[in-house]
Motif scaffolding. Structure first.
Motif, PDB file in Angstrom:
ATOM      1  N   ALA A  67      -4.722   1.515   0.147  1.00 16.90           N
ATOM      2  CA  ALA A  67      -5.177   1.760   1.410  1.00 16.90           C
ATOM      3  C   ALA A  67      -4.326   2.872   2.366  1.00 16.90           C
ATOM      4  CB  ALA A  67      -5.370   0.488   2.457  1.00 16.90           C
ATOM      5  N   CYS A 122     -10.905  -5.097   5.147  1.00 23.32           N
ATOM      6  CA  CYS A 122     -10.058  -5.265   3.695  1.00 23.32           C
ATOM      7  C   CYS A 122     -10.805  -5.535   2.704  1.00 23.32           C
ATOM      8  CB  CYS A 122      -8.866  -6.367   4.013  1.00 23.32           C
ATOM      9  SG  CYS A 122      -8.017  -6.370   5.749  1.00 23.32           S
ATOM     10  N   CYS A 157     -12.271  -3.451  -0.417  1.00 25.99           N
ATOM     11  CA  CYS A 157     -11.429  -2.963  -1.614  1.00 25.99           C
ATOM     12  C   CYS A 157     -11.209  -4.344  -2.391  1.00 25.99           C
ATOM     13  CB  CYS A 157     -10.239  -2.229  -1.324  1.00 25.99           C
ATOM     14  SG  CYS A 157     -10.378  -0.548  -0.751  1.00 25.99           S
ATOM     15  N   HIS A 158     -10.498  -5.324  -1.342  1.00 25.46           N
ATOM     16  CA  HIS A 158     -10.002  -6.601  -1.995  1.00 25.46           C
ATOM     17  C   HIS A 158     -10.866  -7.563  -2.686  1.00 25.46           C
ATOM     18  CE1 HIS A 158      -5.730  -5.876  -1.532  1.00 25.46           C
ATOM     19  NE2 HIS A 158      -5.923  -5.214  -0.407  1.00 25.46           N
ATOM     20  N   ARG A 185       3.184   1.793  -3.076  1.00 23.29           N
ATOM     21  CA  ARG A 185       2.230   2.470  -4.267  1.00 23.29           C
ATOM     22  C   ARG A 185       1.873   3.797  -4.272  1.00 23.29           C
ATOM     23  NH1 ARG A 185       0.769  -1.134  -8.301  1.00 23.29           N
ATOM     24  NH2 ARG A 185      -0.249   0.745  -9.398  1.00 23.29           N
ATOM     25  N   TYR A 227      -5.274  -3.755 -10.956  1.00 23.55           N
ATOM     26  CA  TYR A 227      -4.215  -4.376 -10.440  1.00 23.55           C
ATOM     27  C   TYR A 227      -3.798  -5.964 -11.069  1.00 23.55           C
ATOM     28  CZ  TYR A 227      -4.697  -0.318  -7.755  1.00 23.55           C
ATOM     29  OH  TYR A 227      -4.889   1.013  -7.323  1.00 23.55           O
ATOM     30  N   HIS A 276       0.720  -1.380  -0.049  1.00 19.92           N
ATOM     31  CA  HIS A 276      -0.015  -0.096  -0.110  1.00 19.92           C
ATOM     32  C   HIS A 276       0.785   1.129  -0.092  1.00 19.92           C
ATOM     33  CE1 HIS A 276      -3.154  -2.797   2.141  1.00 19.92           C
ATOM     34  NE2 HIS A 276      -3.525  -2.519   0.983  1.00 19.92           N
TER      35      HIS A 276
HETATM   36  C1  HEC Z   1      -8.755   1.277  -0.029  1.00 16.30           C
HETATM   37  C2  HEC Z   1      -8.730   0.203  -0.678  1.00 16.30           C
HETATM   38  C3  HEC Z   1      -7.818  -1.039   0.103  1.00 16.30           C
HETATM   39  C4  HEC Z   1      -8.077  -1.446   1.302  1.00 16.30           C
HETATM   40  C5  HEC Z   1      -9.079  -0.914   2.516  1.00 16.30           C
HETATM   41  C6  HEC Z   1      -7.134  -2.485   1.569  1.00 16.30           C
HETATM   42  N1  HEC Z   1      -6.258  -2.751   0.551  1.00 16.30           N
HETATM   43 FE1  HEC Z   1      -4.790  -3.708   0.388  1.00 16.30          FE
HETATM   44  N2  HEC Z   1      -4.304  -3.269  -1.482  1.00 16.30           N
HETATM   45  C7  HEC Z   1      -5.102  -2.267  -2.138  1.00 16.30           C
HETATM   46  C8  HEC Z   1      -4.819  -1.832  -3.397  1.00 16.30           C
HETATM   47  C9  HEC Z   1      -5.284  -1.126  -4.457  1.00 16.30           C
HETATM   48  C10 HEC Z   1      -3.562  -2.741  -3.633  1.00 16.30           C
HETATM   49  C11 HEC Z   1      -2.508  -2.591  -4.838  1.00 16.30           C
HETATM   50  C12 HEC Z   1      -2.474  -3.909  -5.572  1.00 16.30           C
HETATM   51  C13 HEC Z   1      -1.353  -4.330  -6.163  1.00 16.30           C
HETATM   52  O1  HEC Z   1      -0.340  -3.440  -6.395  1.00 16.30           O
HETATM   53  O2  HEC Z   1      -1.194  -5.542  -6.576  1.00 16.30           O
HETATM   54  C14 HEC Z   1      -3.338  -3.535  -2.434  1.00 16.30           C
HETATM   55  C15 HEC Z   1      -2.368  -4.629  -2.269  1.00 16.30           C
HETATM   56  C16 HEC Z   1      -2.460  -5.248  -0.978  1.00 16.30           C
HETATM   57  C17 HEC Z   1      -1.417  -6.366  -0.936  1.00 16.30           C
HETATM   58  C18 HEC Z   1      -0.086  -6.850  -1.773  1.00 16.30           C
HETATM   59  C19 HEC Z   1      -1.078  -7.557  -2.975  1.00 16.30           C
HETATM   60  C20 HEC Z   1       0.196  -7.886  -4.011  1.00 16.30           C
HETATM   61  O3  HEC Z   1       0.455  -9.176  -3.931  1.00 16.30           O
HETATM   62  O4  HEC Z   1       0.356  -7.053  -4.851  1.00 16.30           O
HETATM   63  C21 HEC Z   1      -1.673  -7.141   0.168  1.00 16.30           C
HETATM   64  C22 HEC Z   1      -1.070  -8.314   0.941  1.00 16.30           C
HETATM   65  C23 HEC Z   1      -3.098  -6.188   0.906  1.00 16.30           C
HETATM   66  N3  HEC Z   1      -3.088  -5.341  -0.039  1.00 16.30           N
HETATM   67  C24 HEC Z   1      -3.462  -6.620   1.983  1.00 16.30           C
HETATM   68  C25 HEC Z   1      -4.529  -6.027   2.456  1.00 16.30           C
HETATM   69  C26 HEC Z   1      -4.932  -6.280   4.005  1.00 16.30           C
HETATM   70  C27 HEC Z   1      -4.671  -7.352   4.804  1.00 16.30           C
HETATM   71  C28 HEC Z   1      -5.989  -5.094   4.349  1.00 16.30           C
HETATM   72  C29 HEC Z   1      -6.659  -4.809   5.457  1.00 16.30           C
HETATM   73  C30 HEC Z   1      -6.094  -4.883   6.514  1.00 16.30           C
HETATM   74  C31 HEC Z   1      -6.028  -4.201   3.056  1.00 16.30           C
HETATM   75  N4  HEC Z   1      -5.018  -4.520   2.029  1.00 16.30           N
HETATM   76  C32 HEC Z   1      -7.030  -3.303   2.959  1.00 16.30           C
HETATM   77  C33 HEC Z   1      -6.372  -1.784  -1.507  1.00 16.30           C
HETATM   78  C34 HEC Z   1      -6.745  -1.877  -0.447  1.00 16.30           C
END
Ligand code: HEC
Ligand code: HEC
Ligand code: HEC
Ligand code: HEC
Ligand code: HEC
Ligand code: HEC
Ligand code: HEC
Ligand code: HEC
Ligand code: HEC
Length: 420
Positions: A141, A171, A174-175, A131, A184, A128
């Motif tokens: 996030a 989580c 978004c996910h 990026r 992505y 996060h």
């Molecule tokens: C506001 C939206 C949002 C929230 C809320 C969010 N994420 Fe993300 N997350 C993203 C985005 C967009 C990416 C970028 C994806 C990428 O670059 O592959 C990402 C990337 C990730 C990645 C890396 C994935 C990869 O392999 O590229 C992980 C692990 C992850 N998030 C875990 C979490 C976890 C655990 C939570 C909750 C505690 C969370 N995220 C909450 C939007 C969010």
């Protein structure tokens, strides 16, 4: 009339006091921001409405502590012109906005010495944070995507968006949103799979807070996908015994070299299921045959077969013993000791499943043999109780018969006596 006035007089100080009391918090804080915003903001999501739940507000901080501006000004235009007024931060500015306090140990220690001050540092190392800072991607996030805003609460508060019970949903916002995540190219099924996993069921259905939520494996602020090497460590945080066994197994070196994740290779990451006996062995449903074959030049296939035989034998012995004890129980025989002893066999089954991770037949076979022997003893005891039952019943039958004959004999005897 006079009476009314005197009531009013008597009431006036009370009314005044009530008004002063009502104003006290605002005066105490000097938060003119809140007072004015509360007069015109509408809807439950308005900052002035949410703020009463906020950990900052409860700690005595006001709007201006975050947004800046003079809290005594009575005009928003004046507020905007105050030096240091920050306005509304853009997503990419939020981490620094929060960190202005949270990364300042001197400031934080005065309010809550137990809080770490490393959130921004860790966040910068996460996917996060990287990026956001390197690519200016506002969709990842930031602090408020996970913590909410104006109703930020301690993770320990059950209604907090980062309370362990609520993290998966936070989580998933978004996910699990396919269109939001589309650009992505990463899977969006983590939440769905997690909900159906042993962990998701334990946490969300059985409310077992010892089970992992997303952040238990990914970290809170360093939300990164754990790499191949850290994987064993993540699962091993809670499954220490299994991880120890695995580390001593021939797979440790082989998996590390081949780049197979240690636990996920067999159990998956999000869709961890309840283990089955037939996962180990040489049948089609076994995990071992994904990599091992009868003549692949390793002992893998043979060991898989031996482990399966040992554990099946133990399982069968257990089931046979349970069946016998249940029967004895139904016949009204006392089986408390046997039921208690069955726990040891159950324990052996769990130990055997743990020891599978040595991938060494001798270890599992020893446990299975001891467990099977204990089960057989219980079975024999159950069998004896059942034959005791039949013996007693037979005895009872004979006794009843004898008594009946005796009664009849007595009856005739009494009749002949009466006739005489
Ligand atoms: C506001 C939206 C949002 C929230 C809320 C969010 N994420 Fe993300 N997350 C993203 C985005 C967009 C990416 C970028 C994806 C990428 O670059 O592959 C990402 C990337 C990730 C990645 C890396 C994935 C990869 O392999 O590229 C992980 C692990 C992850 N998030 C875990 C979490 C976890 C655990 C939570 C909750 C505690 C969370 N995220 C909450 C939007 C969010
Ligand atoms: C006399 C009323 C009043 C006071 C006092 C006041 N505000 Fe406002 N505020 C408003 C109104 C009305 C808006 C809506 C913006 C608009 O349409 O002008 C606003 C907007 C905002 C915004 C949105 C960003 C912006 O610039 O529009 C923030 C942030 C804000 N106020 C924070 C504060 C803070 C912090 C204080 C105290 C230091 C404060 N306000 C004091 C009435 C007030
Ligand atoms: C803990 C810090 C913090 C406190 C305290 C705080 N805010 Fe905010 N506020 C923010 C952040 C961060 C944003 C940006 C949110 C976003 O991008 O979603 C924001 C956004 C806003 C906005 C823009 C519209 C909206 O609803 O998001 C207004 C208006 C606002 N705040 C007013 C206030 C008022 C009034 C108070 C006091 C009652 C207050 N804030 C207290 C951090 C805070
Ligand atoms: C003006 C300084 C300040 C700013 C800006 C600020 N915080 Fe805080 N925050 C605090 C203080 C002080 C506490 C401790 C309150 C207490 O425990 O009494 C706190 C507590 C918290 C807690 C609760 C921690 C716990 O375990 O109890 C969270 C979560 C939190 N802040 C998140 C944020 C987020 C997210 C932002 C940005 C939107 C933010 N804070 C901005 C000062 C600030
Ligand atoms: C991907 C989601 C996510 C993001 C982004 C995030 N947090 Fe957190 N944060 C969490 C979770 C989850 C916890 C709860 C940890 C727990 O259960 O103890 C937490 C805990 C906290 C705490 C309590 C003390 C601690 O460190 O455990 C503070 C303070 C805090 N976060 C501030 C911040 C700040 C400031 C930012 C931005 C720089 C931020 N968080 C970004 C998810 C996030
Ligand atoms: C038991 C530990 C664990 C839990 C719980 C967990 N994850 Fe993961 N997650 C992993 C591992 C390990 C990987 C790494 C996969 C890889 O590198 O092959 C991963 C990968 C990811 C990725 C990268 C994309 C992908 O699917 O491979 C995202 C995004 C992610 N997890 C989000 C989440 C979210 C959201 C939750 C909660 C609903 C969650 N994870 C719960 C261990 C976990
Ligand atoms: C935060 C602690 C924690 C972490 C991290 C964790 N687990 Fe678990 N795991 C648990 C708990 C608690 C249970 C028991 C759930 C239940 O059945 O009630 C469990 C259950 C299991 C089970 C089922 C056991 C059984 O007998 O039913 C397997 C398999 C498992 N976990 C594998 C893993 C793997 C693989 C990882 C890493 C990707 C992992 N776990 C990470 C806590 C954790
Ligand atoms: C080569 C495949 C394989 C790998 C790698 C593997 N496991 Fe297992 N695991 C199994 C099998 C097979 C079982 C089921 C044994 C049974 O039920 O008889 C099992 C069972 C379990 C159980 C349940 C045991 C119990 O107490 O009931 C847990 C927990 C577990 N594994 C965790 C892990 C962890 C943690 C790792 C990584 C250190 C790991 N496993 C690596 C195959 C594997
Ligand atoms: C993901 C692939 C994979 C899976 C699944 C797997 N293994 Fe292995 N196994 C390996 C590799 C690679 C080696 C190292 C082979 C070598 O030394 O050349 C190995 C080695 C072994 C060895 C040592 C062999 C020797 O000759 O010293 C045993 C025993 C073993 N595995 C048993 C099992 C059992 C039992 C299972 C199922 C529970 C299993 N393996 C599942 C890949 C796997």
């Amino acid at each position: 009339m006079n009476r009314r006035i005197s009531i009013m007089r008597r009431l006036r100080p009370a009314v005044m006091l009530a008004v002063i009391m009502a104003l006290m918090p605002a005066i105490g804080r000097g938060d003119g921001c809140l007072d004015c915003h509360a007069t015109w903001e509408e809807g439950a999501k308005a900052p002035s409405k949410l703020i009463k739940f906020d950990v900052h507000f409860k700690a005595g901080l006001g709007c201006s502590d975050c947004h800046g501006g003079n809290p005594n000004a009575d005009d928003m235009d004046v507020v905007r012109k105050t030096k240091g007024f920050k306005g509304v931060p853009k997503p990419a500015e939020i981490p620094q906005f929060c960190a202005s306090c949270h990364s300042d140990p001197v400031y934080m220690v005065k309010h809550n010495p137990s809080l770490p001050t490393d959130q921004l540092e860790k966040y910068k190392t996460s996917v996060h944070g990287m990026r956001l800072f390197e690519k200016g991607d506002g969709k990842v996030a930031n602090c408020v995507s996970c913590h909410s805003v104006h109703n930020i609460e301690s993770p320990l508060t059950p209604t907090s968006t980062v309370n362990i019970q609520n993290v998966p949903k936070t989580c998933a916002k978004c996910h699990a949103d396919t269109s939001y995540m589309k650009e992505y190219g990463i899977p969006t099924n983590q939440y769905e799979e997690y909900q159906k996993s042993v962990h998701g069921i334990a946490l969300l259905v059985n409310k077992d807070n010892g089970a992992p939520a997303c952040n238990s494996c990914h970290g809170n602020h360093g939300a990164t996908p754990p790499g191949v090497t850290s994987l064993g460590a993540v699962c091993g945080l809670c499954h220490a015994l299994v991880a120890d066994n695995f580390a001593k197994s021939p797979h440790k070196k082989a998996f590390d070299e081949a780049g197979f994740p240690e636990c996920e290779t067999c159990h998956s990451n999000h869709f961890v299921q309840k283990p089955q006996l037939n996962w180990v062995g040489t049948s089609d449903s076994s995990l071992c045959v994904r990599c091992h074959a009868a003549n692949d030049g390793t002992r893998g296939f043979a060991v898989a077969d031996s482990i399966h035989m040992a554990l099946s034998h133990l399982n069968n012995a257990y089931n046979r013993a349970v069946g016998e004890i249940d029967q004895a129980d139904q016949k009204g025989m006392m089986v408390t000791d046997e039921r208690f002893a069955l726990n040891d066999v159950k324990q052996a089954i769990i130990q055997g499943a743990n020891e599978v991770h040595f991938f060494d037949a001798t270890v599992v076979t020893k446990t299975a043999q001891d467990g099977s022997a204990a089960a057989d003893k219980i079975y024999n005891s159950g069998q004896k109780k059942i034959s005791d039952y039949y013996f007693r019943r037979k005895g009872l039958g004979i006794a009843t018969l004898l008594i009946t004959i005796l009664v009849i004999a007595l009856y005739f005897k009494i009749r002949t006596l009466e006739k005489n």
